[in-house]
Design a protein around this motif. Structure first.
Motif, short mmCIF file in Angstrom:
data_model
loop_
_atom_site.label_atom_id
_atom_site.label_comp_id
_atom_site.label_asym_id
_atom_site.label_seq_id
_atom_site.Cartn_x
_atom_site.Cartn_y
_atom_site.Cartn_z
N ASN A 29 38.58 71.74 -17.22
CA ASN A 29 38.29 71.09 -18.49
C ASN A 29 38.52 72.10 -19.61
O ASN A 29 38.10 73.26 -19.52
CB ASN A 29 36.83 70.62 -18.54
CG ASN A 29 36.55 69.54 -17.53
OD1 ASN A 29 37.35 68.63 -17.38
ND2 ASN A 29 35.43 69.64 -16.84
N THR A 30 39.14 71.64 -20.68
CA THR A 30 39.31 72.47 -21.87
C THR A 30 39.05 71.61 -23.09
O THR A 30 39.18 70.39 -23.07
CB THR A 30 40.73 73.06 -21.97
OG1 THR A 30 41.66 71.98 -22.06
CG2 THR A 30 41.05 73.95 -20.80
N THR A 31 38.68 72.28 -24.18
CA THR A 31 38.47 71.58 -25.43
C THR A 31 38.76 72.53 -26.58
O THR A 31 38.57 73.74 -26.47
CB THR A 31 37.04 71.02 -25.53
OG1 THR A 31 36.93 70.28 -26.74
CG2 THR A 31 36.01 72.12 -25.51
N TYR A 32 39.24 71.97 -27.66
CA TYR A 32 39.48 72.73 -28.88
C TYR A 32 39.29 71.80 -30.05
O TYR A 32 39.74 70.66 -30.03
CB TYR A 32 40.90 73.30 -28.92
CG TYR A 32 41.20 74.00 -30.22
CD1 TYR A 32 40.73 75.28 -30.46
CD2 TYR A 32 41.93 73.37 -31.22
CE1 TYR A 32 40.98 75.93 -31.66
CE2 TYR A 32 42.19 74.00 -32.42
CZ TYR A 32 41.71 75.28 -32.63
OH TYR A 32 41.95 75.91 -33.82
N THR A 33 38.60 72.27 -31.06
CA THR A 33 38.44 71.48 -32.28
C THR A 33 38.35 72.43 -33.46
O THR A 33 37.92 73.57 -33.34
CB THR A 33 37.20 70.57 -32.21
OG1 THR A 33 37.17 69.73 -33.36
CG2 THR A 33 35.91 71.35 -32.14
N ILE A 90 36.81 76.56 -22.18
CA ILE A 90 37.55 76.33 -20.95
C ILE A 90 36.55 76.45 -19.80
O ILE A 90 35.76 77.40 -19.76
CB ILE A 90 38.74 77.30 -20.78
CG1 ILE A 90 39.55 76.95 -19.54
CG2 ILE A 90 38.30 78.74 -20.80
CD1 ILE A 90 40.87 77.66 -19.44
N THR A 91 36.53 75.46 -18.94
CA THR A 91 35.52 75.42 -17.88
C THR A 91 36.16 75.04 -16.54
O THR A 91 36.05 73.90 -16.10
CB THR A 91 34.40 74.42 -18.23
OG1 THR A 91 35.00 73.14 -18.44
CG2 THR A 91 33.63 74.83 -19.46
N PRO A 92 36.80 75.99 -15.90
CA PRO A 92 37.39 75.70 -14.60
C PRO A 92 36.31 75.65 -13.50
O PRO A 92 35.27 76.29 -13.60
CB PRO A 92 38.35 76.86 -14.36
CG PRO A 92 37.77 77.98 -15.14
CD PRO A 92 37.10 77.36 -16.33
N ASP A 135 29.37 73.49 1.65
CA ASP A 135 30.26 73.32 0.49
C ASP A 135 30.13 74.57 -0.37
O ASP A 135 29.03 75.07 -0.60
CB ASP A 135 29.86 72.12 -0.36
CG ASP A 135 30.12 70.79 0.34
OD1 ASP A 135 30.96 70.77 1.25
OD2 ASP A 135 29.49 69.80 -0.05
N VAL A 136 31.24 75.05 -0.87
CA VAL A 136 31.23 76.19 -1.80
C VAL A 136 31.76 75.69 -3.14
O VAL A 136 32.86 75.13 -3.22
CB VAL A 136 32.12 77.34 -1.27
CG1 VAL A 136 32.17 78.46 -2.28
CG2 VAL A 136 31.60 77.84 0.06
N ASN A 137 30.96 75.86 -4.18
CA ASN A 137 31.33 75.44 -5.53
C ASN A 137 31.26 76.65 -6.46
O ASN A 137 30.24 77.34 -6.51
CB ASN A 137 30.38 74.36 -6.05
CG ASN A 137 30.47 73.09 -5.24
OD1 ASN A 137 31.56 72.55 -5.05
ND2 ASN A 137 29.33 72.61 -4.76
N VAL A 138 32.33 76.89 -7.17
CA VAL A 138 32.37 77.98 -8.15
C VAL A 138 32.70 77.35 -9.50
O VAL A 138 33.68 76.61 -9.63
CB VAL A 138 33.45 79.02 -7.77
CG1 VAL A 138 33.53 80.10 -8.83
CG2 VAL A 138 33.18 79.61 -6.40
N LYS A 139 31.86 77.65 -10.49
CA LYS A 139 32.07 77.11 -11.84
C LYS A 139 32.01 78.26 -12.84
O LYS A 139 31.25 79.21 -12.68
CB LYS A 139 30.98 76.09 -12.17
CG LYS A 139 31.03 74.87 -11.29
CD LYS A 139 29.95 73.88 -11.64
CE LYS A 139 29.99 72.69 -10.72
NZ LYS A 139 28.99 71.70 -11.04
N TYR A 140 32.83 78.15 -13.87
CA TYR A 140 32.88 79.17 -14.91
C TYR A 140 33.00 78.48 -16.25
O TYR A 140 33.72 77.49 -16.38
CB TYR A 140 34.08 80.10 -14.68
CG TYR A 140 34.18 81.21 -15.69
CD1 TYR A 140 33.32 82.31 -15.64
CD2 TYR A 140 35.13 81.17 -16.70
CE1 TYR A 140 33.41 83.32 -16.56
CE2 TYR A 140 35.23 82.19 -17.63
CZ TYR A 140 34.36 83.26 -17.55
OH TYR A 140 34.45 84.26 -18.48
#
Length: 90
Positions: free
Chosen positions: A2-6, A23-25, A36-41
């Motif tokens: 996910n990305t965003t710019y305003t 930016i949130t990969p 389950d392995v989940n990595v969020k940044y």
């Protein structure tokens, strides 16, 4: 991913241009039925100047004013930024 710019202006100061970027990969991996392995940044990069507020402790009549028009006549320009165009929050 996910990305965003305003970007936005400010009615109090036309030279202000606030920018917000994120930016949130994320990555998910199902190892097996039980694991389950989940990595969020999350990465944020913001450059913004706060809008100015005028607050009064008490009533206008305590200070000798009967309304907002009296404050404007006394020199208060509520549309003007009193912070300065170079002061941003990052």
């Amino acid at each position: 991913m996910n990305t965003t710019y305003t970007t936005e202006g400010n009615f109090q100061n036309s030279k202000v241009h606030n920018n917000y970027f994120a930016i949130t990969p994320s990555l998910s991996w199902k190892v097996n039925d039980k694991v389950d392995v989940n990595v969020k940044y999350e990465l944020f990069d913001n450059k913004a100047q706060a809008e100015q507020n005028f607050s009064l402790m008490g009533t206008l009549s305590q200070f000798g004013y009967s309304g907002i028009k009296d404050l404007e006549n006394a020199g208060l320009d509520y549309k003007k930024s009193y912070v300065g165009s170079g002061l941003y929050n990052k």
